[in-house]
Design a protein around this motif. Sequence first.
Motif, PDB file in Angstrom:
ATOM      1  N   LEU A 120      11.039  -3.342 -13.495  1.00 50.19           N
ATOM      2  CA  LEU A 120      11.176  -2.611 -12.238  1.00 50.19           C
ATOM      3  C   LEU A 120       9.810  -2.122 -11.745  1.00 50.19           C
ATOM      4  N   LEU A 121       9.018  -1.566 -12.646  1.00 54.85           N
ATOM      5  CA  LEU A 121       7.670  -1.104 -12.289  1.00 54.85           C
ATOM      6  C   LEU A 121       6.795  -2.276 -11.849  1.00 54.85           C
ATOM      7  N   THR A 122       6.904  -3.401 -12.544  1.00 54.17           N
ATOM      8  CA  THR A 122       6.125  -4.591 -12.176  1.00 54.17           C
ATOM      9  C   THR A 122       6.485  -5.045 -10.768  1.00 54.17           C
ATOM     10  N   ASP A 123       7.772  -5.050 -10.448  1.00 55.24           N
ATOM     11  CA  ASP A 123       8.196  -5.434  -9.110  1.00 55.24           C
ATOM     12  C   ASP A 123       7.591  -4.502  -8.068  1.00 55.24           C
ATOM     13  N   ALA A 124       7.589  -3.207  -8.345  1.00 57.52           N
ATOM     14  CA  ALA A 124       7.018  -2.245  -7.406  1.00 57.52           C
ATOM     15  C   ALA A 124       5.522  -2.488  -7.199  1.00 57.52           C
ATOM     16  N   PHE A 125       4.782  -2.705  -8.281  1.00 57.61           N
ATOM     17  CA  PHE A 125       3.350  -2.977  -8.146  1.00 57.61           C
ATOM     18  C   PHE A 125       3.098  -4.314  -7.446  1.00 57.61           C
ATOM     19  N   ASP A 126       3.968  -5.299  -7.656  1.00 58.24           N
ATOM     20  CA  ASP A 126       3.838  -6.569  -6.935  1.00 58.24           C
ATOM     21  C   ASP A 126       3.996  -6.353  -5.432  1.00 58.24           C
ATOM     22  N   ARG A 127       4.879  -5.455  -5.049  1.00 54.25           N
ATOM     23  CA  ARG A 127       5.077  -5.159  -3.624  1.00 54.25           C
ATOM     24  C   ARG A 127       3.846  -4.488  -3.024  1.00 54.25           C
ATOM     25  N   ILE A 128       3.179  -3.659  -3.810  1.00 60.88           N
ATOM     26  CA  ILE A 128       1.935  -3.060  -3.335  1.00 60.88           C
ATOM     27  C   ILE A 128       0.913  -4.152  -3.072  1.00 60.88           C
ATOM     28  N   ARG A 129       0.803  -5.098  -3.996  1.00 59.95           N
ATOM     29  CA  ARG A 129      -0.150  -6.193  -3.817  1.00 59.95           C
ATOM     30  C   ARG A 129       0.129  -6.941  -2.515  1.00 59.95           C
ATOM     31  N   GLU A 130       1.383  -7.242  -2.259  1.00 60.26           N
ATOM     32  CA  GLU A 130       1.753  -7.928  -1.010  1.00 60.26           C
ATOM     33  C   GLU A 130       1.325  -7.106   0.198  1.00 60.26           C
ATOM     34  N   ALA A 131       1.591  -5.806   0.156  1.00 59.22           N
ATOM     35  CA  ALA A 131       1.238  -4.935   1.283  1.00 59.22           C
ATOM     36  C   ALA A 131      -0.273  -4.859   1.487  1.00 59.22           C
ATOM     37  N   VAL A 132      -1.026  -4.812   0.393  1.00 54.21           N
ATOM     38  CA  VAL A 132      -2.485  -4.778   0.496  1.00 54.21           C
ATOM     39  C   VAL A 132      -2.986  -6.053   1.161  1.00 54.21           C
ATOM     40  N   HIS A 133      -2.504  -7.183   0.712  1.00 53.89           N
ATOM     41  CA  HIS A 133      -2.958  -8.447   1.314  1.00 53.89           C
ATOM     42  C   HIS A 133      -2.551  -8.554   2.778  1.00 53.89           C
TER      43      HIS A 133
END
Length: 177
Positions: free
Chosen positions: A6-19
Amino acid sequence: MNSADLLTDAFDRIREAVHEAVDGLDRDALHYRPDPGANSIAWLVWHLTRVQDEHLAELTGTESLWTGRGWYERFDLPIDRQATGYGDTPAEVARIQAPAELLAGYYDAVHAHTRRFLGTLTEADLDKVVDENWDPPVTMGVRLVSVIADDLQHAGQAAYLRGVFTRSAAAPAAARH
């Protein structure tokens, strides 16, 4: 799905938003500030990455990538090596000048480090107290959720600024839709 997933998914979403916030932007867009007291996209992305990097260093007992892996030198900013952006004045915000590729590269390095760390976590790890300066004391799980919340807020602010810039008179006509 376990907590680490769950935490990994959340951090992956941050990466998408940053890009989504920085990809394809030029210097003018990255450093645009709607008024002199506002943050820029470059500052927001640098700051959220520095915060994630520092918290991860604390949780892993290692040096941050910023100072330990040469990112401070690559950015070559007129700031203290330990700066994270907390409490920055408008003049300090203006010092954060970097191209999109460098901002995204630093975020991607921190993100990869974060994912590796999350892959080692057990459910019991998330309950470990990592900061006793608060009441109640902060656990690893709470600290990670705090980083996610802060990062998502700043990534959203960067996305909003991107939209403001592309619709403003400051943007080249080709960028306005």
